[in-house]
Design a protein around this motif. Structure first.
Motif, PDB file in Angstrom:
ATOM      1  N   PHE A   1       0.788  -1.206   0.071  1.00  0.00           N
ATOM      2  CA  PHE A   1       0.085   0.044   0.048  1.00  0.00           C
ATOM      3  C   PHE A   1       0.848   1.277  -0.007  1.00  0.00           C
ATOM      4  CE2 PHE A   1      -2.596  -3.232   2.027  1.00  0.00           C
ATOM      5  CZ  PHE A   1      -3.686  -3.296   1.216  1.00  0.00           C
ATOM      6  N   GLY A   2       2.019   1.419   0.189  1.00  0.00           N
ATOM      7  CA  GLY A   2       3.003   2.279   0.141  1.00  0.00           C
ATOM      8  C   GLY A   2       2.831   3.110   1.336  1.00  0.00           C
ATOM      9  N   ILE A   3       1.972   2.503   2.256  1.00  0.00           N
ATOM     10  CA  ILE A   3       2.058   3.484   3.778  1.00  0.00           C
ATOM     11  C   ILE A   3       3.402   3.013   4.718  1.00  0.00           C
ATOM     12  CG2 ILE A   3       0.531   3.445   5.703  1.00  0.00           C
ATOM     13  CD1 ILE A   3      -1.764   2.659   4.133  1.00  0.00           C
ATOM     14  N   THR A   4       4.121   4.141   4.817  1.00  0.00           N
ATOM     15  CA  THR A   4       5.086   3.709   5.584  1.00  0.00           C
ATOM     16  C   THR A   4       5.196   4.664   7.108  1.00  0.00           C
ATOM     17  OG1 THR A   4       5.965   5.913   4.836  1.00  0.00           O
ATOM     18  CG2 THR A   4       6.534   4.213   3.622  1.00  0.00           C
ATOM     19  N   ARG A   5       4.001   5.575   7.262  1.00  0.00           N
ATOM     20  CA  ARG A   5       3.987   6.028   8.441  1.00  0.00           C
ATOM     21  C   ARG A   5       2.989   5.389   9.320  1.00  0.00           C
ATOM     22  NH1 ARG A   5       6.183  11.261   8.219  1.00  0.00           N
ATOM     23  NH2 ARG A   5       6.818  11.991   5.748  1.00  0.00           N
TER      24      ARG A   5
ATOM     25  N   ASP B   1       7.833   4.807   9.732  1.00  0.00           N
ATOM     26  CA  ASP B   1       8.284   6.082   9.833  1.00  0.00           C
ATOM     27  C   ASP B   1       7.665   6.917  10.553  1.00  0.00           C
ATOM     28  OD1 ASP B   1      10.221   5.335   7.870  1.00  0.00           O
ATOM     29  OD2 ASP B   1       8.875   6.200   6.214  1.00  0.00           O
ATOM     30  N   ALA B   2       7.997   8.188  11.168  1.00  0.00           N
ATOM     31  CA  ALA B   2       7.387   9.090  12.067  1.00  0.00           C
ATOM     32  C   ALA B   2       6.126   9.561  11.443  1.00  0.00           C
ATOM     33  CB  ALA B   2       8.177  10.178  12.426  1.00  0.00           C
ATOM     34  N   PRO B   3       5.167   9.987  12.402  1.00  0.00           N
ATOM     35  CA  PRO B   3       3.788  10.642  11.661  1.00  0.00           C
ATOM     36  C   PRO B   3       4.446  11.873  11.175  1.00  0.00           C
ATOM     37  CG  PRO B   3       3.469   9.871  14.073  1.00  0.00           C
ATOM     38  CD  PRO B   3       4.972   9.709  13.496  1.00  0.00           C
ATOM     39  N   PRO B   4       3.381  12.594  10.160  1.00  0.00           N
ATOM     40  CA  PRO B   4       3.745  13.978   9.492  1.00  0.00           C
ATOM     41  C   PRO B   4       3.941  14.917  10.609  1.00  0.00           C
ATOM     42  CG  PRO B   4       1.752  12.528   8.580  1.00  0.00           C
ATOM     43  CD  PRO B   4       2.057  11.662   9.673  1.00  0.00           C
ATOM     44  N   GLY B   5       4.792  15.704  10.007  1.00  0.00           N
ATOM     45  CA  GLY B   5       5.247  16.744  10.900  1.00  0.00           C
ATOM     46  C   GLY B   5       5.833  16.541  12.332  1.00  0.00           C
ATOM     47  N   ARG B   6       6.513  15.403  12.516  1.00  0.00           N
ATOM     48  CA  ARG B   6       6.844  14.813  13.723  1.00  0.00           C
ATOM     49  C   ARG B   6       8.150  14.166  13.238  1.00  0.00           C
ATOM     50  NH1 ARG B   6       2.518  12.240  17.489  1.00  0.00           N
ATOM     51  NH2 ARG B   6       4.217  12.031  18.935  1.00  0.00           N
ATOM     52  N   ASP B   7       8.981  13.915  14.546  1.00  0.00           N
ATOM     53  CA  ASP B   7      10.251  13.106  13.950  1.00  0.00           C
ATOM     54  C   ASP B   7      10.434  11.864  14.794  1.00  0.00           C
ATOM     55  OD1 ASP B   7      10.835  13.880  16.436  1.00  0.00           O
ATOM     56  OD2 ASP B   7      12.568  15.247  16.059  1.00  0.00           O
ATOM     57  N   ALA B   8       9.401  11.363  15.313  1.00  0.00           N
ATOM     58  CA  ALA B   8       9.445  10.209  16.256  1.00  0.00           C
ATOM     59  C   ALA B   8       7.825   9.773  16.545  1.00  0.00           C
ATOM     60  CB  ALA B   8      10.429  10.014  17.061  1.00  0.00           C
TER      61      ALA B   8
ATOM     62  N   LEU C   1       9.095   6.952  25.440  1.00  0.00           N
ATOM     63  CA  LEU C   1      10.184   6.654  24.388  1.00  0.00           C
ATOM     64  C   LEU C   1      10.009   7.182  23.030  1.00  0.00           C
ATOM     65  CD1 LEU C   1      10.436   2.659  25.030  1.00  0.00           C
ATOM     66  CD2 LEU C   1      11.829   4.409  26.042  1.00  0.00           C
ATOM     67  N   ARG C   2      10.907   7.598  22.296  1.00  0.00           N
ATOM     68  CA  ARG C   2      11.019   7.952  20.970  1.00  0.00           C
ATOM     69  C   ARG C   2      11.411   7.097  20.036  1.00  0.00           C
ATOM     70  NH1 ARG C   2      10.902  13.579  20.326  1.00  0.00           N
ATOM     71  NH2 ARG C   2      12.422  13.443  18.595  1.00  0.00           N
ATOM     72  N   LEU C   3      10.414   6.523  19.152  1.00  0.00           N
ATOM     73  CA  LEU C   3      10.940   5.357  18.249  1.00  0.00           C
ATOM     74  C   LEU C   3      10.804   5.628  16.754  1.00  0.00           C
ATOM     75  CD1 LEU C   3       9.368   2.502  20.152  1.00  0.00           C
ATOM     76  CD2 LEU C   3      11.699   3.134  20.276  1.00  0.00           C
ATOM     77  N   VAL C   4      11.607   5.310  15.834  1.00  0.00           N
ATOM     78  CA  VAL C   4      11.271   5.377  14.414  1.00  0.00           C
ATOM     79  C   VAL C   4      11.963   4.411  13.823  1.00  0.00           C
ATOM     80  CG1 VAL C   4      11.893   6.752  12.260  1.00  0.00           C
ATOM     81  CG2 VAL C   4      11.364   7.965  14.487  1.00  0.00           C
ATOM     82  N   ASN C   5      10.993   3.629  12.968  1.00  0.00           N
ATOM     83  CA  ASN C   5      11.348   2.338  12.380  1.00  0.00           C
ATOM     84  C   ASN C   5      12.310   1.358  13.590  1.00  0.00           C
ATOM     85  OD1 ASN C   5      10.693   2.880   9.528  1.00  0.00           O
ATOM     86  ND2 ASN C   5      12.274   4.312   9.585  1.00  0.00           N
ATOM     87  N   ALA C   6      11.590   1.199  14.556  1.00  0.00           N
ATOM     88  CA  ALA C   6      11.972   0.436  15.787  1.00  0.00           C
ATOM     89  C   ALA C   6      10.866  -0.232  16.371  1.00  0.00           C
ATOM     90  CB  ALA C   6      12.715   1.100  16.504  1.00  0.00           C
ATOM     91  N   ALA C   7      11.100  -1.248  17.423  1.00  0.00           N
ATOM     92  CA  ALA C   7      10.169  -1.868  17.955  1.00  0.00           C
ATOM     93  C   ALA C   7      10.583  -1.913  19.480  1.00  0.00           C
ATOM     94  CB  ALA C   7      10.063  -3.440  17.567  1.00  0.00           C
TER      95      ALA C   7
END
Length: 346
Positions: free
Chosen positions: A197-201, A214-221, A238-244
């Motif tokens: 679906f090309g959905i990364t966020r 990926d982080a939500p729009p307008g945010r970095d995590a 916690l702040r997470l991007v492409n992580a679990a």
């Protein structure tokens, strides 16, 4: 100025017209829930419209349902149960399994070796006894526990990576993927959302197992809270991007027998539920890693468990133990602080 097709004429010069870029639709947050694997799966994603968001989420839940049908030890017709049934009375020929089941068994084997057997998916017969103990409020009989322990041992699972076959070397072995399957499922959903679906966020949560894209729009995590294990312990965000991240503990799942509190996490080396009150949180690049490593770290000596985390690329851990008078003792690995949201000044 005269407008030409594809060109601008200005002062006698031909200037290529700039291509018109289509306006990208704004992405909106959409959230969906569905029950699978004995818990509630939640998918949070950002998409251009509600219909496409629902289509993607429905596909994600269908993927989880398929994995549940593959890996459940509650469903008699699951691929996992059929595999175990093939070796119920004798050690026969290796059985070919699906890519998903083999991937989970291979990941489990690698962690069993790295953790000196603290993580072991062959603990199924013992888990069955402790499920009964939680219902009846009675400890397993010593003879029953001893018989179940004779069926436990990760080295008795023979895996052929090239042929993707499995053979259980002790008749009657029962595999239990409850400590790794939900993390794998969360990874699988994120991969599907991204690939089809090309959905990364997006974020996928299954109780204490959360995998983020990926982080939500307008945010970095993405920001995720760790539930406190006792009153007085601060909430850690916690702040997470492409992580679990995964948390295991006895905050909700435990049984108290004879004044002793036993966790639902069973030590495959002793056959006993973890005693005392503790929780372990693990951050890792993938959900299958975070989910399974929480159980291993909980059962390993503190220094050895944290050493395993430090040796794992991109992993971090936090451990908390409740002592007398609800006092909490905690410790964390070196990389854990990188994910913490700073507390606001008082």
């Amino acid at each position: 100025m005269v407008v030409r097709v594809g060109l601008l004429v200005v002062l006698g010069y031909l200037i290529p017209a700039l291509p018109v870029r289509p306006v990208q639709p704004a992405l909106a947050r959409h959230e969906f829930e569905s029950k699978h694997m004995g818990t509630t799966f939640r998918i949070v994603l950002y998409a251009a419209d509600a219909p496409s968001a629902k289509e993607a989420a429905d596909a994600g839940f269908a993927r989880v349902a398929a994995l549940d049908a593959c890996m459940s030890d509650y469903k008699r017709d699951s691929e996992l149960m059929k595999l175990c049934a093939a070796f119920r009375t004798e050690v026969g020929s290796p059985v070919a399994v699906s890519d998903d089941l083999f991937a989970v068994l291979w990941a489990a084997r690698e962690l069993s070796q790295a953790s000196d057997g603290a993580f072991d998916v062959t603990v199924g017969p013992v888990v069955q006894l402790w499920r009964h103990a939680r219902r009846t409020q009675q400890l397993p009989e010593k003879e029953e526990l001893a018989a179940a322990m004779r069926l436990v041992g990760w080295r008795s699972v023979e895996l052929d990576r090239e042929k993707k076959t499995v053979r259980l070397l002790v008749p009657g072995m029962q595999l239990d993927l409850g400590g790794i399957a939900k993390g794998y499922a969360a990874d699988a959903v994120l991969a599907l959302l991204r690939g089809r679906f090309g959905i990364t966020r997006a974020l996928v949560a299954a109780a204490g197992d959360i995998t983020c894209g990926d982080a939500p729009p307008g945010r970095d995590a993405w920001e995720v809270d760790i539930a406190p294990i006792a009153r007085g312990e601060p909430v850690r965000r916690l702040r997470l991007v492409n992580a679990a991240v995964s948390t295991s503990g006895d905050l909700e799942q435990f049984v108290e027998i004879g004044g002793v509190r036993y966790s639902h996490v069973v030590d495959p080396r002793t056959g006993l539920g973890v005693t005392g009150r503790r929780s372990v949180t693990v951050i890792a690049p993938r959900g299958v890693t975070a989910d399974s490593y929480t159980k291993a770290v909980m059962l390993m000596p503190p220094g050895r468990g944290f050493e395993l985390i430090e040796q794992t690329p991109g992993a971090a851990a936090y451990q908390a133990t409740v002592g007398p008078n609800e006092s909490v003792q905690s410790s964390s690995t070196r990389r854990f602080a990188q994910h913490l949201v700073p507390e606001p000044p008082k």
